[in-house]
Design an enzyme around this catalytic site. Structure first.
Site, PDB file in Angstrom:
ATOM      1  N   LYS A 102       0.841  -1.201   0.000  1.00 29.05           N
ATOM      2  CA  LYS A 102       0.000   0.000   0.000  1.00 29.05           C
ATOM      3  C   LYS A 102       0.879   1.256   0.000  1.00 29.05           C
ATOM      4  O   LYS A 102       0.655   2.191  -0.773  1.00 29.05           O
ATOM      5  CB  LYS A 102      -0.928  -0.011   1.226  1.00 29.05           C
ATOM      6  CG  LYS A 102      -2.004  -1.096   1.128  1.00 29.05           C
ATOM      7  CD  LYS A 102      -2.726  -1.326   2.447  1.00 29.05           C
ATOM      8  CE  LYS A 102      -3.695  -2.501   2.304  1.00 29.05           C
ATOM      9  NZ  LYS A 102      -4.356  -2.863   3.560  1.00 29.05           N
TER      10      LYS A 102
ATOM     11  N   ASP B 144     -10.729   2.963   4.309  1.00 26.72           N
ATOM     12  CA  ASP B 144     -11.062   1.541   4.132  1.00 26.72           C
ATOM     13  C   ASP B 144     -12.582   1.358   4.030  1.00 26.72           C
ATOM     14  O   ASP B 144     -13.046   0.290   3.621  1.00 26.72           O
ATOM     15  CB  ASP B 144     -10.534   0.711   5.310  1.00 26.72           C
ATOM     16  CG  ASP B 144      -9.229  -0.002   4.985  1.00 26.72           C
ATOM     17  OD1 ASP B 144      -8.949  -0.209   3.789  1.00 26.72           O
ATOM     18  OD2 ASP B 144      -8.500  -0.371   5.932  1.00 26.72           O
TER      19      ASP B 144
ATOM     20  N   GLN C 139      -4.367  -2.073   9.812  1.00 30.39           N
ATOM     21  CA  GLN C 139      -4.263  -3.370   9.136  1.00 30.39           C
ATOM     22  C   GLN C 139      -4.921  -4.452   9.995  1.00 30.39           C
ATOM     23  O   GLN C 139      -4.553  -4.643  11.156  1.00 30.39           O
ATOM     24  CB  GLN C 139      -2.781  -3.689   8.870  1.00 30.39           C
ATOM     25  CG  GLN C 139      -2.545  -4.920   8.025  1.00 30.39           C
ATOM     26  CD  GLN C 139      -3.122  -4.799   6.601  1.00 30.39           C
ATOM     27  OE1 GLN C 139      -3.022  -3.760   5.964  1.00 30.39           O
ATOM     28  NE2 GLN C 139      -3.741  -5.872   6.125  1.00 30.39           N
TER      29      GLN C 139
END
Ligand code: NAD
Length: 293
Positions: A53, A120, A97
């Site tokens: 990412k 997200d 994460q």
């Protein structure tokens, strides 16, 4: 005839080059989109995901920072770190994460990310708004699947889409997006009886179970589009999806590879969401600075 490969890596590269142009435009207004990634512990898979990412962020011209905390980090320490990032004007998007260590309340952590930095799309307000079709951010993996279908010209409206998996981050938002686009959607889970009977009716089959080999070639309707979201590391180190690729490609019309299918699309959507967050922030600043008429 073997299926046509849906090359997510190539589509993602194209999207990333478009994103670069948006980043250049923002830079002329003195804004550089910024992403903060928070990782707990040193799980090698999580490290690779975060690294990918951050790498794509750099390629596209974003600023990024990674916050690595100990696996046994107390919840209040993580919440304090997220509070600081929520207030940090350099940061437009924040991700944590997943999965988190068991002692942490994942829902509480995810909900503590400011809605307008929730790139997200896991915040309940974003997921709830997705039900109505108006989220600030759509979860990156399902959005990546929709974008891959759209950019390869695969129609969704009026098709029967079957989604295997009902997680809050992949299966459920995937089903909502497909419903929103006029597909007839069936969602399966680990308790679904006679899975093969359902998958054989799928014009579009999205598999997100985390079970290597779950979908065999015989479970695929001839001419279907097969999207393999699964990422599984076999004991020999090989990375595979949930679909028996060799078998399924003999029957499908289109199929995604693993790796190189949905994975790069997910990262591209994360960067897209972060650029969008920065654009919204810049627009709000412009509005605030405008003289009242
Ligand atoms: P999860 O474990 O939260 O959910 C798995 C879902 O699959 C559950 O709803 C479960 O009921 C269902 N399932 C499990 N076994 C099944 C079976 N035998 N038959 C039918 N349904 C079954 O997982 P998740 O977070 O949704 O991720 C799913 C997979 O997608 C994992 O392999 C994950 O690594 C991968 N993933 C990939 C990306 C990407 O960018 N490519 C992003 C996120 C997740």
């Amino acid at each position: 005839m073997a299926a046509i490969l849906l090359d997510g890596a190539a589509v993602a590269r194209h999207i990333n080059s478009e994103l670069k142009q948006r980043v250049t435009k923002l830079s002329k207004r003195g804004v550089q989109p910024g992403l903060a990634a928070v990782q707990l512990g040193d799980n090698p898979a999580a490290r690779i995901y975060v690294h990918n990412k951050v790498r794509v962020c750099a390629e596209v011209g974003l600023y990024s920072e990674v916050h690595r905390l100990d696996a046994d980090c107390p919840e209040r320490v993580l919440l304090t770190a997220l509070d600081k990032l929520n207030l940090n004007s350099r940061i437009h998007g924040i991700i944590v994460q997943l999965p988190l260590p068991r002692h942490l309340d994942t829902a509480r952590i995810v909900q503590s990310i400011a809605v307008d930095k929730d790139v997200d799309g896991f915040n309940w307000r974003n997921l709830g708004a997705l039900v109505d079709g108006h989220p600030l951010f759509v979860p990156c993996t399902p959005q990546g699947v929709m974008t891959l279908l759209d950019r390869t010209g695969i129609p969704v409206e009026g098709r029967h889409a079957v989604v295997i998996g009902r997680s809050g981050i992949v299966g459920k938002p995937m089903a909502l997006l497909l419903i929103g686009r006029g597909a007839t959607v069936t969602v399966c889970n680990s308790k679904t009886p006679n899975l093969a009977h359902i998958t054989r009716q799928a014009d579009i089959l999205v598999v997100a179970a985390g079970r290597p080999g779950l979908v065999s070639g015989e479970m695929v309707k001839p001419g279907a589009t097969v999207i393999d979201v699964g990422i599984n590391r076999l004991p020999n180190g090989k990375l595979v999806g949930d679909v028996d690729f060799e078998g399924a490609q003999q029957r499908a019309a289109y199929i995604t590879p693993v790796p190189g299918g949905v994975g790069p699309m997910t990262v591209a959507m994360l960067v897209d969401n972060t650029v969008t967050a920065a654009e919204r922030c810049a627009a709000a600043q412009l509005l605030a600075a405008a003289p009242a008429s």
